[in-house]
Design a protein around this motif. Structure first.
Motif, PDB file in Angstrom:
ATOM      1  N   VAL A  39       0.916  -1.188   0.019  1.00 62.02           N
ATOM      2  CA  VAL A  39      -0.063   0.018  -0.129  1.00 62.02           C
ATOM      3  C   VAL A  39       0.912   1.080  -0.083  1.00 62.02           C
ATOM      4  O   VAL A  39       1.931   1.439   0.926  1.00 62.02           O
ATOM      5  N   TYR A  40       0.602   2.329  -0.817  1.00 60.51           N
ATOM      6  CA  TYR A  40       1.473   3.362  -1.195  1.00 60.51           C
ATOM      7  C   TYR A  40       0.563   4.655  -0.941  1.00 60.51           C
ATOM      8  O   TYR A  40      -0.587   4.497  -1.384  1.00 60.51           O
ATOM      9  N   ASP A  41       0.950   5.735  -0.091  1.00 60.85           N
ATOM     10  CA  ASP A  41       0.699   6.877  -0.115  1.00 60.85           C
ATOM     11  C   ASP A  41       1.303   7.959  -1.451  1.00 60.85           C
ATOM     12  O   ASP A  41       2.579   7.902  -1.286  1.00 60.85           O
ATOM     13  N   VAL A  42       0.612   8.439  -2.007  1.00 59.67           N
ATOM     14  CA  VAL A  42       1.039   8.999  -3.125  1.00 59.67           C
ATOM     15  C   VAL A  42       0.488  10.468  -3.219  1.00 59.67           C
ATOM     16  O   VAL A  42       0.912  11.045  -4.175  1.00 59.67           O
ATOM     17  N   SER A  43      -0.052  10.852  -2.065  1.00 57.56           N
ATOM     18  CA  SER A  43      -0.097  12.197  -1.991  1.00 57.56           C
ATOM     19  C   SER A  43       0.992  13.118  -2.019  1.00 57.56           C
ATOM     20  O   SER A  43       2.207  12.652  -1.434  1.00 57.56           O
ATOM     21  N   GLY A  44       0.813  14.250  -2.707  1.00 61.52           N
ATOM     22  CA  GLY A  44       2.317  15.067  -2.719  1.00 61.52           C
ATOM     23  C   GLY A  44       3.193  14.681  -3.813  1.00 61.52           C
ATOM     24  O   GLY A  44       4.325  15.421  -4.088  1.00 61.52           O
ATOM     25  N   LEU A  79       5.758   3.787   0.968  1.00 59.54           N
ATOM     26  CA  LEU A  79       5.259   2.667   1.287  1.00 59.54           C
ATOM     27  C   LEU A  79       5.058   2.460   2.675  1.00 59.54           C
ATOM     28  O   LEU A  79       5.642   3.087   3.615  1.00 59.54           O
ATOM     29  N   ARG A  80       3.762   2.228   2.777  1.00 61.49           N
ATOM     30  CA  ARG A  80       3.143   1.878   4.315  1.00 61.49           C
ATOM     31  C   ARG A  80       4.037   0.772   4.669  1.00 61.49           C
ATOM     32  O   ARG A  80       4.263  -0.429   3.942  1.00 61.49           O
ATOM     33  N   ARG A 131       3.673   5.194  -8.642  1.00 64.52           N
ATOM     34  CA  ARG A 131       3.988   6.454  -9.251  1.00 64.52           C
ATOM     35  C   ARG A 131       2.933   6.457 -10.599  1.00 64.52           C
ATOM     36  O   ARG A 131       2.211   7.462 -10.708  1.00 64.52           O
ATOM     37  N   ALA A 132       3.135   5.553 -11.328  1.00 66.92           N
ATOM     38  CA  ALA A 132       2.414   5.524 -12.569  1.00 66.92           C
ATOM     39  C   ALA A 132       0.749   5.645 -12.521  1.00 66.92           C
ATOM     40  O   ALA A 132       0.066   6.292 -12.990  1.00 66.92           O
ATOM     41  N   GLN A 133       0.375   4.755 -11.218  1.00 67.56           N
ATOM     42  CA  GLN A 133      -0.989   4.706 -11.148  1.00 67.56           C
ATOM     43  C   GLN A 133      -1.723   6.105 -10.489  1.00 67.56           C
ATOM     44  O   GLN A 133      -2.739   6.335 -10.744  1.00 67.56           O
ATOM     45  N   ALA A 134      -0.671   6.709  -9.839  1.00 69.32           N
ATOM     46  CA  ALA A 134      -1.242   8.050  -9.149  1.00 69.32           C
ATOM     47  C   ALA A 134      -1.627   9.090 -10.470  1.00 69.32           C
ATOM     48  O   ALA A 134      -2.351  10.083 -10.107  1.00 69.32           O
ATOM     49  N   VAL A 145      -7.378   3.069  -4.229  1.00 68.92           N
ATOM     50  CA  VAL A 145      -8.340   2.500  -3.067  1.00 68.92           C
ATOM     51  C   VAL A 145      -9.142   3.833  -2.721  1.00 68.92           C
ATOM     52  O   VAL A 145     -10.180   3.717  -2.643  1.00 68.92           O
ATOM     53  N   LYS A 146      -8.600   4.912  -2.569  1.00 65.89           N
ATOM     54  CA  LYS A 146      -9.137   6.249  -2.423  1.00 65.89           C
ATOM     55  C   LYS A 146      -8.052   7.368  -2.490  1.00 65.89           C
ATOM     56  O   LYS A 146      -6.983   6.948  -2.908  1.00 65.89           O
ATOM     57  N   PRO A 147      -8.452   8.693  -2.662  1.00 65.42           N
ATOM     58  CA  PRO A 147      -7.379   9.621  -2.942  1.00 65.42           C
ATOM     59  C   PRO A 147      -6.360   9.720  -2.340  1.00 65.42           C
ATOM     60  O   PRO A 147      -6.507   9.591  -1.199  1.00 65.42           O
TER      61      PRO A 147
END
Length: 485
Positions: free
Chosen positions: A82-87, A92-93, A113-116, A141-143
Motif C-alpha cells: 500500500v502506497y501513499d501517493v499524495s504530494g 510505502l506503508r 507512481r504511474a497509477q497516481a 483505493v481512495k484519493p
C-alpha cells in the motif's frame, strides 16, 4: 547459391525426396500451429490471472479504505503493498506481514507512481529480482492511496513449457510417422514409374517386341492411380511407335541394300558387254574390217539397254523423292484412246499374242499424264507377252466403276505363284520358274508401273491363279490433289 539443392539431396530417390519435402512442409505447419496454440494459451492464462487479481483487489481495497489495513484473503506467493501517493511521492506503508513484500520493491514503487497519474487501473508484467516474473496490478483505493497486488507467473510459464514439451513430442512423433509411412506410400505409388525406368533400361539390351518391354495395363494394387495408368498407356504407345519406326527403318535399309546390289548387278552385265564388244570392235578394226558394223551395232544395243535401265532408275528415284519437278504432265486425256493406242502397238510388236480389247461404251475423260499412263499400259502388256507362252490369249479392257476409271490387263498364262505375288512390284524382283526373266528384263517394269499409278493417286493390284493373271489399274476421276508439274 540460393535456390540450389544440395548434391546429396539430388541423389536421393524421388519417393524419399517427396517424403522429405512433405516432412518439411509438415514441420512448417506444425511450427505455425504450435506457435499459435502456445501464444493463445499464454494469453488465456494471463487474462485469467488478471481477472483473479481484479477480484482479489475488490475485497482488499474495501478493507484498506475502511480500516487502513489488509485484512482480506491473501494468496500464497502473492505480494501486497500500500502506497501513499499524495504530494507526488510514493511512500510505502509498513506491511502487516513481512512476506507481503518482495526483496525488490522498485517495480512496485514505479507502478504506484504511474497509477497516481493514471485514470484507471494499470496491469503490467515485471521481473522481480530473485522471484521471477510477476503480474502486477495497481488500483486507487481512495484519493492518495494505491494498492499494488502481484501474482507469480511461474505457474503460467510452467504450463506453457509443458504444453511446448507435449507439442514437440506429439508433433515429432507425427512428423516421424508422416515421413516413414508417407515414404512407403509414395514408393508404393511410384512403383509403376520404377517399372517404366526398368523397362527403359532394358530396351537397350532387349527386343522391343518382347513382352518384357511392355507394361501391363491393369488396376495396379501397388498404387499409381489413373494418372500413372495414363502414363503407362502413353509409355506403351511410345514403345509401339518406336518399334514400328525401327521396323520400317530396318525394312527400308534392307530394301536399299537389296536395291543397290540389284542395280549394281543389272548395270554390270551391260557394262561388261560394252567392254567386250569394244574389245571386239578394236580387234575387228585391225584384223576384220567386215565385222566392225556388227560389233558396233551390238555396242549400241547394249548402250541403249543400259540407258533404258538408267532412265527407269531415275524415274523411280524422282517419284520416290516427291520432287516438285516429278515427271508428271497432267492434261485431259481419253483413257479409252490410250488403251486403243497401246493395243495397236502391242499387236504390231507381238503378232503371236492374240489381244482382245472390248470397245468402251463411251470415251472416258480424266486428267492424267498420257505419256506415263501409256508407259504403264505398255509395261503391263509387255509383261504379259514376256512371261507367257506364244499364242496365249491377252485381254485388256477399260471401264468406269463409280468414281474411278479401271483398266484390266489379263492373260491366260500359267499364273504367278502365291509366294511371288507379294513381291511382284518390288524393284529388280524376278519371278522364278515360268516367269523368270531370262530374256533381258531388268525387273523394273512392274515397279515403274506401280509407282506411276501411285503418283496419279491410283492403285495397281494383281490377282493371279493358274490360267488367269489380272493386273488392275484404278485411277480416280477427280484429280484435285494433283497439279501440273
Amino acid at each position: 547459391m540460393i535456390g540450389r539443392l544440395p548434391r546429396g539431396y539430388r541423389r536421393l530417390r524421388l519417393g524419399t525426396r517427396l517424403a522429405l519435402g512433405l516432412g518439411v512442409l509438415a514441420l512448417v505447419v506444425f511450427a505455425v500451429v504450435g506457435t499459435a496454440l502456445t501464444t493463445y494459451m499464454r494469453d488465456y492464462l494471463s487474462n485469467q490471472l488478471d481477472d483473479q487479481l481484479g477480484l482479489a483487489q475488490v475485497a482488499q481495497s474495501k478493507n484498506v479504505a475502511e480500516t487502513g489495513t489488509l485484512q482480506g484473503k491473501k494468496y500464497w506467493g502473492w505480494y501486497y503493498a500500500v502506497y501513499d501517493v499524495s504530494g507526488g511521492n510514493a511512500v510505502l506503508r509498513k506491511p502487516e506481514e513481512t512476506g507481503d513484500l518482495p526483496q525488490d520493491i522498485a517495480p512496485l514503487t514505479s507502478l504506484a507512481r504511474a497509477q497516481a497519474a493514471a485514470d484507471s487501473e494499470i496491469v503490467r508484467t515485471a521481473d522481480l529480482t530473485g522471484d521471477g516474473d510477476y503480474r502486477l496490478r495497481a488500483c486507487e483505493v481512495k484519493p492518495g492511496v494505491v494498492l499494488i497486488s502481484g501474482a507469480p507467473m511461474a505457474d503460467i510459464d510452467d504450463t506453457v513449457r509443458r504444453l511446448i514439451t507435449v507439442q514437440v513430442i506429439a508433433f515429432g512423433l507425427a512428423l516421424l510417422a508422416l515421413v516413414v509411412f508417407g515414404r512407403r506410400m509414395l514408393r508404393r505409388g511410384l512403383n509403376p514409374l520404377s517399372d517404366m525406368a526398368h523397362t527403359a533400361h532394358g530396351i537397350t539390351s532387349h527386343d522391343l517386341t518382347e513382352s518384357a518391354a511392355r507394361l501391363p495395363l491393369r488396376a495396379d494394387k501397388r498404387g499409381g492411380g489413373p494418372e500413372v495408368e495414363e502414363l503407362r498407356t502413353a509409355f506403351n504407345t511410345m514403345l509401339e511407335h518406336i518399334d514400328d519406326s525401327l521396323a520400317v527403318r530396318a525394312e527400308a535399309e534392307q530394301r536399299l541394300r537389296r536395291f543397290v546390289a540389284d542395280a549394281s548387278h543389272e548395270l554390270r552385265t551391260p557394262l561388261m558387254s560394252v567392254r567386250g564388244y569394244a574389245d571386239l570392235f578394236q580387234y575387228a578394226a585391225a584384223n576384220a574390217p567386215e565385222e566392225r558394223d556388227r560389233h558396233l551395232a551390238r555396242l549400241r544395243a547394249e548402250a541403249a539397254r543400259m540407258g533404258v535401265l538408267l532412265d527407269d532408275l531415275l524415274l523411280l528415284a524422282r517419284l520416290d523423292s516427291a520432287e516438285a519437278d516429278a515427271p508428271l504432265r497432267l492434261q485431259d486425256t481419253d483413257l479409252a484412246g490410250l488403251v486403243e493406242e497401246a493395243a495397236a502397238a502391242f499387236r504390231a510388236s507381238h503378232p503371236d499374242r492374240p489381244l482382245t480389247v472390248p470397245s468402251p461404251p463411251a470415251p472416258l475423260e480424266l486428267r492424267v499424264d498420257p505419256h506415263r499412263i501409256r508407259q504403264v499400259l505398255d509395261n503391263l502388256l509387255t509383261n504379259a507377252a514376256v512371261h507367257t507362252p506364244a499364242g496365249t490369249q491377252v485381254r485388256m479392257e477399260v471401264a468406269q466403276e463409280e468414281d474411278r476409271a479401271v483398266v484390266r490387263v489379263a492373260d491366260a498364262g500359267p499364273g504367278i505363284p502365291p509366294a511371288d505375288q507379294e513381291r511382284i512390284f518390288d524393284r529388280f524382283y524376278r519371278v522364278d520358274r515360268t516367269r523368270s526373266r531370262d530374256r533381258g528384263g531388268s525387273g523394273l517394269g512392274l515397279a515403274v508401273a506401280s509407282s506411276l499409278v501411285c503418283a496419279h493417286g491410283g492403285t495397281l493390284t494383281l490377282a493371279s491363279e493358274p490360267g488367269s493373271t489380272v493386273f488392275t489399274v484404278s485411277l480416280p476421276l477427280d484429280h484435285e490433289g494433283l497439279t501440273n508439274r
